[in-house]
Design a protein around this motif. Structure first.
Motif, PDB file in Angstrom:
ATOM      1  N   UNK A 134       0.830  -1.194   0.000  1.00  0.00           N
ATOM      2  CA  UNK A 134       0.000   0.000   0.000  1.00  0.00           C
ATOM      3  C   UNK A 134       0.872   1.254   0.000  1.00  0.00           C
ATOM      4  N   UNK A 135       0.413   2.254  -0.714  1.00  0.00           N
ATOM      5  CA  UNK A 135       1.114   3.525  -0.779  1.00  0.00           C
ATOM      6  C   UNK A 135       0.566   4.456   0.291  1.00  0.00           C
ATOM      7  N   UNK A 136       1.450   5.070   1.047  1.00  0.00           N
ATOM      8  CA  UNK A 136       0.992   5.952   2.124  1.00  0.00           C
ATOM      9  C   UNK A 136       0.891   7.418   1.684  1.00  0.00           C
ATOM     10  N   UNK A 137       1.062   7.663   0.364  1.00  0.00           N
ATOM     11  CA  UNK A 137       1.109   9.054  -0.100  1.00  0.00           C
ATOM     12  C   UNK A 137      -0.192   9.797   0.171  1.00  0.00           C
ATOM     13  N   UNK A 138      -1.337   9.114   0.029  1.00  0.00           N
ATOM     14  CA  UNK A 138      -2.603   9.808   0.259  1.00  0.00           C
ATOM     15  C   UNK A 138      -2.730  10.248   1.714  1.00  0.00           C
ATOM     16  N   UNK A 139      -2.172   9.443   2.637  1.00  0.00           N
ATOM     17  CA  UNK A 139      -2.188   9.841   4.040  1.00  0.00           C
ATOM     18  C   UNK A 139      -1.279  11.051   4.260  1.00  0.00           C
ATOM     19  N   UNK A 140      -0.108  11.019   3.657  1.00  0.00           N
ATOM     20  CA  UNK A 140       0.836  12.132   3.789  1.00  0.00           C
ATOM     21  C   UNK A 140       0.246  13.420   3.216  1.00  0.00           C
ATOM     22  N   UNK A 141      -0.367  13.308   2.034  1.00  0.00           N
ATOM     23  CA  UNK A 141      -0.947  14.486   1.392  1.00  0.00           C
ATOM     24  C   UNK A 141      -2.047  15.088   2.255  1.00  0.00           C
ATOM     25  N   UNK A 142      -2.908  14.235   2.794  1.00  0.00           N
ATOM     26  CA  UNK A 142      -4.008  14.718   3.617  1.00  0.00           C
ATOM     27  C   UNK A 142      -3.490  15.422   4.865  1.00  0.00           C
ATOM     28  N   UNK A 143      -2.484  14.835   5.502  1.00  0.00           N
ATOM     29  CA  UNK A 143      -1.910  15.431   6.711  1.00  0.00           C
ATOM     30  C   UNK A 143      -1.179  16.734   6.390  1.00  0.00           C
ATOM     31  N   UNK A 144      -0.420  16.728   5.294  1.00  0.00           N
ATOM     32  CA  UNK A 144       0.319  17.941   4.920  1.00  0.00           C
ATOM     33  C   UNK A 144      -0.625  19.097   4.582  1.00  0.00           C
ATOM     34  N   UNK A 145      -1.722  18.770   3.888  1.00  0.00           N
ATOM     35  CA  UNK A 145      -2.708  19.809   3.569  1.00  0.00           C
ATOM     36  C   UNK A 145      -3.342  20.368   4.840  1.00  0.00           C
ATOM     37  N   UNK A 146      -3.597  19.486   5.781  1.00  0.00           N
ATOM     38  CA  UNK A 146      -4.171  19.916   7.048  1.00  0.00           C
ATOM     39  C   UNK A 146      -3.197  20.838   7.784  1.00  0.00           C
ATOM     40  N   UNK A 147      -1.923  20.450   7.784  1.00  0.00           N
ATOM     41  CA  UNK A 147      -0.897  21.245   8.464  1.00  0.00           C
ATOM     42  C   UNK A 147      -0.775  22.622   7.815  1.00  0.00           C
ATOM     43  N   UNK A 148      -0.818  22.655   6.476  1.00  0.00           N
ATOM     44  CA  UNK A 148      -0.727  23.937   5.774  1.00  0.00           C
ATOM     45  C   UNK A 148      -1.875  24.864   6.159  1.00  0.00           C
ATOM     46  N   UNK A 149      -3.073  24.304   6.262  1.00  0.00           N
ATOM     47  CA  UNK A 149      -4.230  25.118   6.631  1.00  0.00           C
ATOM     48  C   UNK A 149      -4.098  25.656   8.055  1.00  0.00           C
ATOM     49  N   UNK A 150      -3.436  24.871   8.905  1.00  0.00           N
ATOM     50  CA  UNK A 150      -3.254  25.297  10.293  1.00  0.00           C
ATOM     51  C   UNK A 150      -2.022  26.192  10.456  1.00  0.00           C
ATOM     52  N   UNK A 151      -1.272  26.365   9.343  1.00  0.00           N
ATOM     53  CA  UNK A 151      -0.096  27.236   9.342  1.00  0.00           C
ATOM     54  C   UNK A 151       0.953  26.766  10.351  1.00  0.00           C
ATOM     55  N   UNK A 152       1.226  25.458  10.340  1.00  0.00           N
ATOM     56  CA  UNK A 152       2.226  24.899  11.256  1.00  0.00           C
ATOM     57  C   UNK A 152       3.574  24.777  10.559  1.00  0.00           C
ATOM     58  N   UNK A 153       4.655  25.236  11.167  1.00  0.00           N
ATOM     59  CA  UNK A 153       5.986  25.108  10.569  1.00  0.00           C
ATOM     60  C   UNK A 153       6.439  23.657  10.593  1.00  0.00           C
ATOM     61  N   UNK A 154       6.924  23.162   9.441  1.00  0.00           N
ATOM     62  CA  UNK A 154       7.284  21.757   9.319  1.00  0.00           C
ATOM     63  C   UNK A 154       8.442  21.358  10.223  1.00  0.00           C
ATOM     64  N   UNK A 155       9.311  22.298  10.590  1.00  0.00           N
ATOM     65  CA  UNK A 155      10.457  21.940  11.421  1.00  0.00           C
ATOM     66  C   UNK A 155      10.060  21.675  12.871  1.00  0.00           C
ATOM     67  N   UNK A 156       8.798  21.839  13.197  1.00  0.00           N
ATOM     68  CA  UNK A 156       8.341  21.549  14.553  1.00  0.00           C
ATOM     69  C   UNK A 156       7.464  20.290  14.575  1.00  0.00           C
ATOM     70  N   UNK A 157       7.607  19.467  13.557  1.00  0.00           N
ATOM     71  CA  UNK A 157       6.746  18.293  13.442  1.00  0.00           C
ATOM     72  C   UNK A 157       7.590  17.009  13.505  1.00  0.00           C
ATOM     73  N   UNK A 158       7.166  16.097  14.382  1.00  0.00           N
ATOM     74  CA  UNK A 158       7.794  14.778  14.471  1.00  0.00           C
ATOM     75  C   UNK A 158       6.907  13.779  13.722  1.00  0.00           C
ATOM     76  N   UNK A 159       7.499  13.065  12.771  1.00  0.00           N
ATOM     77  CA  UNK A 159       6.733  12.122  11.960  1.00  0.00           C
ATOM     78  C   UNK A 159       7.021  10.686  12.384  1.00  0.00           C
ATOM     79  N   UNK A 160       5.951   9.901  12.481  1.00  0.00           N
ATOM     80  CA  UNK A 160       6.064   8.484  12.838  1.00  0.00           C
ATOM     81  C   UNK A 160       5.346   7.665  11.768  1.00  0.00           C
ATOM     82  N   UNK A 161       6.020   6.637  11.260  1.00  0.00           N
ATOM     83  CA  UNK A 161       5.447   5.812  10.187  1.00  0.00           C
ATOM     84  C   UNK A 161       5.697   4.336  10.492  1.00  0.00           C
TER      85      UNK A 161
END
Length: 247
Positions: free
Chosen positions: A18-45
Motif C-alpha cells: 500500500x502507498x501511504x502518499x494519500x495519508x501524507x498528502x491529507x496530513x500535509x494539507x491539514x498542516x498547511x491550513x493550520x499554518x504549522x511550521x514543518x520543522x516543529x513536526x515529528x513524523x512516525x510511520x
C-alpha cells in the motif's frame, strides 16, 4: 494552534504494497491550513497491521505523549491508530491525560480534545472498526475451513509439493527453479536414514538444512516420502498419483 506547540503525525499503511502518499498528502494539507511550521513536526510511520500492538513507531509516539512531548497528534483516520478497541482506548486515554489534541484529517470526527470533546464519536468509530475486524477474522476462518473441507491445501506448501490452480496439493514431478521434486525429497530422506549428514544432503536441494531436519525428525511427515502414506487425506490424495505410477 499556536506555532510554538509541538506536533506529532502518525501514518500507517497496512502493508508494504500500500502507498501511504494519500495519508501524507491529507496530513500535509491539514498542516498547511493550520499554518504549522514543518520543522516543529515529528513524523512516525509504521508498515504494520492495525491489529499488531508491537508497532515500533506507534509505541514511540505513545511514549512521547506520555512524556509530555506533544500538544497535538495528527492522523489521517482513526483506524490508522489501531483496529483494536483496547489499543484505541489506551491511546485516547493517554492523550486526554497529557493534554494532547488528536486531529483526524479524514473521518467522522475532526478532533478529540483533552476535555472530552469528540471522544464519544471517536469511541463509536473505534467500536465499528473492531466489529469489522472481528467479522473479517470470522470470514477468513470460514474460508479456510471451507477450503479444507473441500480437500484444498491452505497455508505453506510442503517441500516436494505444489498447489494447483484449484488449490489442491500435487507432488512436484518436474521442478521449476527454486523447487525440489517429490522424488528428490524421497532420495534425501533415504540418504539421511542411511547416515548422511543434514549439511551434506541439504547441499543438493533448494530446501534449507533446517527444513530438511524438520521433515526427518517428524515421523508423520517422513512417512510421506519414505512410505508414500499420510493420515492427512489431502496429502494422501496427492500421493496416490505417485503411488499409482510406481505400481
Amino acid at each position: 494552534m499556536e506555532k510554538s506547540e509541538r506536533v506529532g503525525t502518525y501514518i500507517r499503511p497496512s502493508t508494504e504494497r500500500q502507498n501511504d502518499q494519500h495519508q501524507r498528502d491529507s496530513i500535509n494539507q491539514y498542516i498547511d491550513k493550520q499554518n504549522l511550521p514543518c520543522d516543529r513536526i515529528e513524523q512516525y510511520v509504521d508498515i504494520e497491521s492495525g491489529s499488531n500492538d508491537e508497532r515500533e513507531q506507534f509505541n514511540d509516539l505513545l511514549d512521547g505523549i506520555r512524556n509530555d512531548e506533544f500538544d497535538h497528534v495528527i492522523v489521517w483516520e482513526i483506524s490508522r491508530i489501531s483496529r483494536r478497541g483496547a489499543t484505541l482506548l489506551e491511546f485516547f486515554d493517554a492523550c486526554e491525560e497529557h493534554g494532547v489534541t488528536i486531529h483526524i484529517t479524514d473521518g467522522a470526527v475532526g478532533k478529540v480534545k483533552p476535555d472530552g470533546t469528540g471522544r464519544f464519536v471517536a469511541d463509536i468509530v473505534g467500536m465499528v472498526y473492531q466489529h469489522e475486524r472481528r467479522q473479517l477474522i470470522r470470514r477468513v476462518k470460514a474460508g479456510v475451513k471451507r477450503a479444507k473441507d473441500q480437500g484444498k491445501w491452505v497455508g505453506n506448501v510442503p517441500a516436494g509439493f505444489r498447489r494447483d490452480d484449484d488449490g489442491y496439493l500435487q507432488p512436484v514431478v518436474e521442478p521449476d527453479d527454486g523447487e525440489d521434486s517429490y522424488f528428490e525429497l524421497v532420495d534425501a530422506i533415504e540418504r539421511l536414514e542411511d547416515g548422511g549428514s543434514y549439511r551434506s544432503v541439504a547441499k543438493s536441494l533448494s530446501i534449507s538444512r533446517q527444513g530438511l531436519t524438520n521433515i526427518h525428525k517428524d515421523p508423520g511427515r517422513k512417512r510421506w516420502y519414505l512410505d508414500g502414506e499420510s493420515d492427512d487425506d489431502r496429502v494422501a490424495t496427492a500421493l496416490s498419483e505417485v503411488n499409482s505410477q510406481d505400481s
